[in-house]
Design a protein around this motif. Structure first.
Motif, PDB file in Angstrom:
ATOM      1  N   ILE A  18       0.850  -1.219   0.003  1.00  0.00           N
ATOM      2  CA  ILE A  18       0.024   0.030  -0.041  1.00  0.00           C
ATOM      3  C   ILE A  18       1.004   1.281  -0.157  1.00  0.00           C
ATOM      4  CG2 ILE A  18      -1.767   1.262   1.250  1.00  0.00           C
ATOM      5  CD1 ILE A  18      -2.691  -1.399   2.400  1.00  0.00           C
ATOM      6  N   PHE A  19       0.733   1.958  -0.814  1.00  0.00           N
ATOM      7  CA  PHE A  19       1.671   3.238  -1.420  1.00  0.00           C
ATOM      8  C   PHE A  19       0.907   4.425  -0.913  1.00  0.00           C
ATOM      9  CE2 PHE A  19       3.817   6.083  -3.740  1.00  0.00           C
ATOM     10  CZ  PHE A  19       5.120   6.005  -3.504  1.00  0.00           C
ATOM     11  N   PHE A  20       0.940   4.946   0.072  1.00  0.00           N
ATOM     12  CA  PHE A  20       0.366   6.286   0.328  1.00  0.00           C
ATOM     13  C   PHE A  20       1.395   7.684  -0.135  1.00  0.00           C
ATOM     14  CE2 PHE A  20      -1.039   3.383   3.812  1.00  0.00           C
ATOM     15  CZ  PHE A  20      -2.401   3.838   3.765  1.00  0.00           C
ATOM     16  N   SER A  21       0.473   8.381  -1.163  1.00  0.00           N
ATOM     17  CA  SER A  21       1.185   9.334  -1.646  1.00  0.00           C
ATOM     18  C   SER A  21       0.752  10.669  -1.372  1.00  0.00           C
ATOM     19  CB  SER A  21       1.233   9.121  -3.197  1.00  0.00           C
ATOM     20  OG  SER A  21       1.975  10.285  -3.689  1.00  0.00           O
ATOM     21  N   ALA A  22       1.394  11.551  -0.834  1.00  0.00           N
ATOM     22  CA  ALA A  22       0.798  12.938  -0.168  1.00  0.00           C
ATOM     23  C   ALA A  22       1.405  14.137  -0.921  1.00  0.00           C
ATOM     24  CB  ALA A  22       0.994  12.964   1.260  1.00  0.00           C
ATOM     25  N   THR A  47       4.118   2.350   2.878  1.00  0.00           N
ATOM     26  CA  THR A  47       4.958   3.223   2.973  1.00  0.00           C
ATOM     27  C   THR A  47       4.450   4.523   2.615  1.00  0.00           C
ATOM     28  OG1 THR A  47       7.230   3.787   2.202  1.00  0.00           O
ATOM     29  CG2 THR A  47       5.664   3.125   0.552  1.00  0.00           C
ATOM     30  N   LEU A  48       4.891   5.784   2.932  1.00  0.00           N
ATOM     31  CA  LEU A  48       4.420   7.062   2.769  1.00  0.00           C
ATOM     32  C   LEU A  48       5.451   7.590   2.131  1.00  0.00           C
ATOM     33  CD1 LEU A  48       2.328   9.296   3.276  1.00  0.00           C
ATOM     34  CD2 LEU A  48       3.597   9.765   5.520  1.00  0.00           C
ATOM     35  N   ALA A  49       5.221   8.412   0.989  1.00  0.00           N
ATOM     36  CA  ALA A  49       6.117   9.276   0.266  1.00  0.00           C
ATOM     37  C   ALA A  49       5.296  10.810  -0.393  1.00  0.00           C
ATOM     38  CB  ALA A  49       6.594   8.478  -1.125  1.00  0.00           C
ATOM     39  N   PRO A  59      10.401  10.734   2.089  1.00  0.00           N
ATOM     40  CA  PRO A  59      10.881  10.375   0.729  1.00  0.00           C
ATOM     41  C   PRO A  59      10.023  10.953  -0.298  1.00  0.00           C
ATOM     42  CG  PRO A  59       9.887   8.457   1.744  1.00  0.00           C
ATOM     43  CD  PRO A  59       9.847   9.437   2.888  1.00  0.00           C
ATOM     44  N   TYR A  60      10.613  11.204  -1.665  1.00  0.00           N
ATOM     45  CA  TYR A  60       9.853  11.468  -2.731  1.00  0.00           C
ATOM     46  C   TYR A  60       9.195  10.522  -3.455  1.00  0.00           C
ATOM     47  CZ  TYR A  60      12.850  15.659  -2.368  1.00  0.00           C
ATOM     48  OH  TYR A  60      13.536  16.860  -1.815  1.00  0.00           O
ATOM     49  N   THR A  61       7.899  10.531  -3.837  1.00  0.00           N
ATOM     50  CA  THR A  61       7.319   9.484  -4.543  1.00  0.00           C
ATOM     51  C   THR A  61       7.923   9.016  -5.720  1.00  0.00           C
ATOM     52  OG1 THR A  61       5.225  10.493  -3.751  1.00  0.00           O
ATOM     53  CG2 THR A  61       5.156   9.275  -5.800  1.00  0.00           C
ATOM     54  N   ASP A  62       8.597   9.664  -6.515  1.00  0.00           N
ATOM     55  CA  ASP A  62       9.292   9.000  -7.834  1.00  0.00           C
ATOM     56  C   ASP A  62      10.467   8.261  -7.327  1.00  0.00           C
ATOM     57  OD1 ASP A  62      10.607  11.146  -6.905  1.00  0.00           O
ATOM     58  OD2 ASP A  62      10.825  12.109  -8.898  1.00  0.00           O
ATOM     59  N   GLU A  63      11.300   8.631  -6.180  1.00  0.00           N
ATOM     60  CA  GLU A  63      12.417   7.968  -5.829  1.00  0.00           C
ATOM     61  C   GLU A  63      11.908   6.656  -5.065  1.00  0.00           C
ATOM     62  OE1 GLU A  63      14.849  10.513  -3.759  1.00  0.00           O
ATOM     63  OE2 GLU A  63      15.328  11.746  -5.353  1.00  0.00           O
ATOM     64  N   THR A  64      10.836   6.578  -4.564  1.00  0.00           N
ATOM     65  CA  THR A  64      10.538   5.440  -3.695  1.00  0.00           C
ATOM     66  C   THR A  64       9.811   4.453  -4.548  1.00  0.00           C
ATOM     67  OG1 THR A  64       9.913   7.184  -1.735  1.00  0.00           O
ATOM     68  CG2 THR A  64       8.933   4.835  -1.645  1.00  0.00           C
ATOM     69  N   ILE A  65       9.144   4.861  -5.602  1.00  0.00           N
ATOM     70  CA  ILE A  65       8.663   3.853  -6.543  1.00  0.00           C
ATOM     71  C   ILE A  65       9.854   3.280  -7.187  1.00  0.00           C
ATOM     72  CG2 ILE A  65       7.661   3.404  -8.755  1.00  0.00           C
ATOM     73  CD1 ILE A  65       5.703   5.843  -7.818  1.00  0.00           C
ATOM     74  N   ILE A  66      10.804   3.780  -7.349  1.00  0.00           N
ATOM     75  CA  ILE A  66      12.239   3.140  -8.188  1.00  0.00           C
ATOM     76  C   ILE A  66      12.577   2.305  -7.188  1.00  0.00           C
ATOM     77  CG2 ILE A  66      14.280   3.565  -8.965  1.00  0.00           C
ATOM     78  CD1 ILE A  66      13.268   6.296 -10.120  1.00  0.00           C
ATOM     79  N   ASP A  67      12.762   2.825  -5.955  1.00  0.00           N
ATOM     80  CA  ASP A  67      13.637   1.744  -4.845  1.00  0.00           C
ATOM     81  C   ASP A  67      12.515   0.522  -4.553  1.00  0.00           C
ATOM     82  OD1 ASP A  67      15.514   1.660  -2.673  1.00  0.00           O
ATOM     83  OD2 ASP A  67      13.891   1.978  -1.276  1.00  0.00           O
ATOM     84  N   LEU A  68      11.258   0.587  -4.527  1.00  0.00           N
ATOM     85  CA  LEU A  68      10.689  -0.383  -4.247  1.00  0.00           C
ATOM     86  C   LEU A  68      10.508  -1.488  -5.519  1.00  0.00           C
ATOM     87  CD1 LEU A  68       7.326   1.263  -3.031  1.00  0.00           C
ATOM     88  CD2 LEU A  68       8.702  -0.115  -1.836  1.00  0.00           C
ATOM     89  N   GLY A  69      10.727  -0.832  -6.777  1.00  0.00           N
ATOM     90  CA  GLY A  69      10.925  -1.667  -7.793  1.00  0.00           C
ATOM     91  C   GLY A  69      12.428  -2.459  -7.693  1.00  0.00           C
ATOM     92  N   ARG A  70      13.300  -1.799  -7.209  1.00  0.00           N
ATOM     93  CA  ARG A  70      14.608  -2.415  -6.955  1.00  0.00           C
ATOM     94  C   ARG A  70      14.546  -3.670  -5.905  1.00  0.00           C
ATOM     95  NH1 ARG A  70      17.340   3.018  -6.379  1.00  0.00           N
ATOM     96  NH2 ARG A  70      18.236   3.590  -8.726  1.00  0.00           N
ATOM     97  N   LYS A  71      13.710  -3.361  -4.819  1.00  0.00           N
ATOM     98  CA  LYS A  71      13.501  -4.346  -3.791  1.00  0.00           C
ATOM     99  C   LYS A  71      12.675  -5.474  -4.183  1.00  0.00           C
ATOM    100  CE  LYS A  71      14.287  -0.995  -0.082  1.00  0.00           C
ATOM    101  NZ  LYS A  71      13.823  -0.542   1.204  1.00  0.00           N
ATOM    102  N   GLY A  72      12.160  -5.649  -5.325  1.00  0.00           N
ATOM    103  CA  GLY A  72      11.492  -6.639  -5.715  1.00  0.00           C
ATOM    104  C   GLY A  72       9.851  -6.596  -5.605  1.00  0.00           C
ATOM    105  N   VAL A  73       9.424  -5.335  -5.116  1.00  0.00           N
ATOM    106  CA  VAL A  73       7.963  -5.411  -5.149  1.00  0.00           C
ATOM    107  C   VAL A  73       7.274  -5.519  -6.460  1.00  0.00           C
ATOM    108  CG1 VAL A  73       6.151  -3.871  -4.433  1.00  0.00           C
ATOM    109  CG2 VAL A  73       8.014  -3.879  -2.966  1.00  0.00           C
ATOM    110  N   LYS A  74       6.233  -6.275  -6.446  1.00  0.00           N
ATOM    111  CA  LYS A  74       5.701  -6.643  -7.803  1.00  0.00           C
ATOM    112  C   LYS A  74       4.232  -6.007  -8.010  1.00  0.00           C
ATOM    113  CE  LYS A  74       9.140  -8.574  -9.520  1.00  0.00           C
ATOM    114  NZ  LYS A  74      10.009  -7.934 -10.206  1.00  0.00           N
TER     115      LYS A  74
END
Length: 516
Positions: free
Chosen positions: A293-297, A337-339, A352-367
């Motif tokens: 669940i990705f909270f974006s504010a 997470t919240l970004a 954290p910034y939303t765009d950077e967090t999305i990239i980071d989640l992808g690196r961590k294997g989130v599908k």
């Protein structure tokens, strides 16, 4: 099992753990705690919360005074450029009949947005003509409108592309009008025959238009309700500064009793409505339990929080905690997470910034990712284009295979009914002492008058960097800053020459003269 909150590597910055000076009513001891990494042990308990049993600094019946010398300098600093509004097609505001001896009004505040592509440039002009968006040195303040015109003309083509991609304009006015009508119906059903008005900051119906209608209708008690769940000096604060300038110069408004509900993120109806939408969207995934669940504010400059005591970050974090608590009651324990999104310029914003967090989640294997627009209650450009298009594309490029997005609340019945309850609960405090113990859960910012809230949360506003910086080049933050200053100085010099000589490319393009 408690939900695990994901801490992106992008969030390991000063903003994620620093504290800010609390206003008198805030006594939180542990709002800025470190949270576990992806799939780590359960998150820290959120039982350590701010005290709800504090009073706003004492006031009896508050009213604005044209002749009062108290906080005169502060009031002057909060003036938001009432005369700077530009319009392409002013529309009247219609209201229904009202009965009862003491007329009650509710004023909904929101940002506003262009309804057609032709509205985009004048909307941008109104935005950049606000001294809190682009702040000029005192010597050059007479150039505020020419500079706003110049920037709005330059930015309009790209902005039009964004609005064209979501149907040719913002749906914010239509949705907010619908929310106002549903709120009016709910209040009448609860035996409160109130009129509900909509006041936008930068587009129709402008706050000034709403206030004129309030005066015509003879409203005696007014509840001001910003449609931002969490309070920030950059959103609710901007609208309140405008209201202050309007109230101060009008005898009728000086004598009209009012109160402000500055934030309502903690209310049961809002929390459960958000939880219902999240639960519904989770069921659309093949494996709901694996979805993050990705909270974006919406973001704000970091200095607002760390230097001015803006409670936005603390309220946002608590809001997410409350929603996750409600989900856990329903046996939903997904990682989350919240970004923060929508940053502009070289000024540091909340991380954290939303765009950077999305990239980071992808690196961590989130599908699988479910985006939740946590700071928005209406669909507009930041949900329909920024989240649905830009961030979705970024997520897919980053290796996230399944994407979903929770819709904004809009006119969800439980949400609207709870807003009506908030209005009713605030009525005994219209013009009286503002108290924050109406119910067990109250926001970090208690009820109060416009001036009181500004005095408490906006006292250092003029010392902060502007939220929008127009020039971004260079290889380092320092270089970007100085390049921006040099560019601003060059533009100001050119504009000064244009205004004094009456010659130049702005005159050739028909942008100047502005003063008639």
């Amino acid at each position: 099992m408690r939900s695990a909150r994901i801490q992106s590597s992008a969030s390991c910055s000063a903003s994620s753990s620093s504290t800010f000076p609390h206003p008198p009513c805030l006594t939180s001891a542990s709002r800025h705690f470190k949270l576990p990494h992806l799939l780590s042990p359960p998150a820290v308990s959120i039982s350590q919360r701010v005290s709800r049993n504090c009073l706003v600094p004492e006031m009896t019946q508050f009213s604005f005074s044209k002749h009062s010398n108290t906080n005169t300098d502060k009031k002057h600093l909060f003036h938001a450029g009432v005369g700077a509004l530009e319009t392409s097609n002013t529309q009247a505001i219609s209201t229904g009949p009202l009965t009862g001896e003491e007329k009650i009004g509710v004023l909904l505040l929101n940002l506003g947005g262009p309804e057609t592509l032709d509205d985009v440039q004048p909307f941008l002009f109104n935005l950049f003509a606000d001294p809190d968006i682009i702040r000029l040195p005192r010597l050059f303040r007479f150039l505020q409108r020419p500079l706003a015109k110049f920037i709005s003309v330059l930015r309009a083509p790209k902005s039009k592309e964004g609005y064209a991609s979501i149907g040719g304009g913002s749906p914010l006015r239509r949705i907010t009008d619908a929310q106002a009508e549903e709120l009016r119906k709910s209040l009448w059903e609860k035996n409160v025959p109130a009129k509900v008005y909509v006041g936008m900051r930068y587009w129709h119906p402008f706050t000034e238009e709403a206030i004129e209608q309030i005066k015509k209708d003879g409203i005696a008690k007014l509840v001001v309700l910003p449609l931002y769940p969490q309070f920030s000096i950059s959103t609710s604060g901007s609208s309140l500064r405008l209201l202050e300038s309007i109230f101060r110069d009008d005898e009728y408004l000086v004598n009209m009793q009012h109160t402000v509900i500055p934030s309502w993120y903690q209310r049961e109806g809002y929390i459960k409505s958000m939880t219902n939408l999240i639960e519904k969207e989770l069921q659309k995934f093949d494996h709901p339990e694996k979805v993050v669940i990705f909270f974006s504010a919406h973001g704000v400059p970091l200095a607002y929080v760390e230097e001015a005591g803006d409670p936005y970050k603390a309220e946002m974090e608590e809001c997410v905690d409350l929603i996750m608590e409600e989900l856990e009651k329903r046996k939903i324990t997904n990682a989350y997470t919240l970004a923060y999104q929508s940053r502009v310029g070289p000024v540091e914003w909340l991380k954290p910034y939303t765009d950077e967090t999305i990239i980071d989640l992808g690196r961590k294997g989130v599908k699988s990712l479910l985006a939740v627009p946590i700071s928005f209650v209406s669909e507009h450009i930041e949900t329909l284009e920024e989240i649905d298009v830009e961030y979705k594309e970024l997520a897919l490029e980053s290796g996230i295979q399944n994407w979903g997005r929770v819709p904004a609340l809009g006119c969800e019945p439980m949400f609207i009914s709870d807003l009506a309850d908030a209005v009713i609960e605030s009525l005994p405090y219209v013009g009286a002492m503002a108290v924050s113990n109406l119910e067990a859960r109250q926001s970090l910012v208690p009820l109060g008058s416009v001036e009181e809230l500004l005095a408490t949360y906006d006292s250092q506003r003029r010392e902060l960097p502007p939220p929008v910086t127009m020039w971004e080049w260079g290889w380092t933050k320092s270089a970007e800053t100085w390049n921006g200053r040099a560019a601003m100085l060059a533009v100001l010099v050119l504009l000064l020459l244009e205004v004094t000589t009456g010659k130049g490319f702005l005159h050739q393009w028909g942008i100047l003269p502005l003063f008639r």
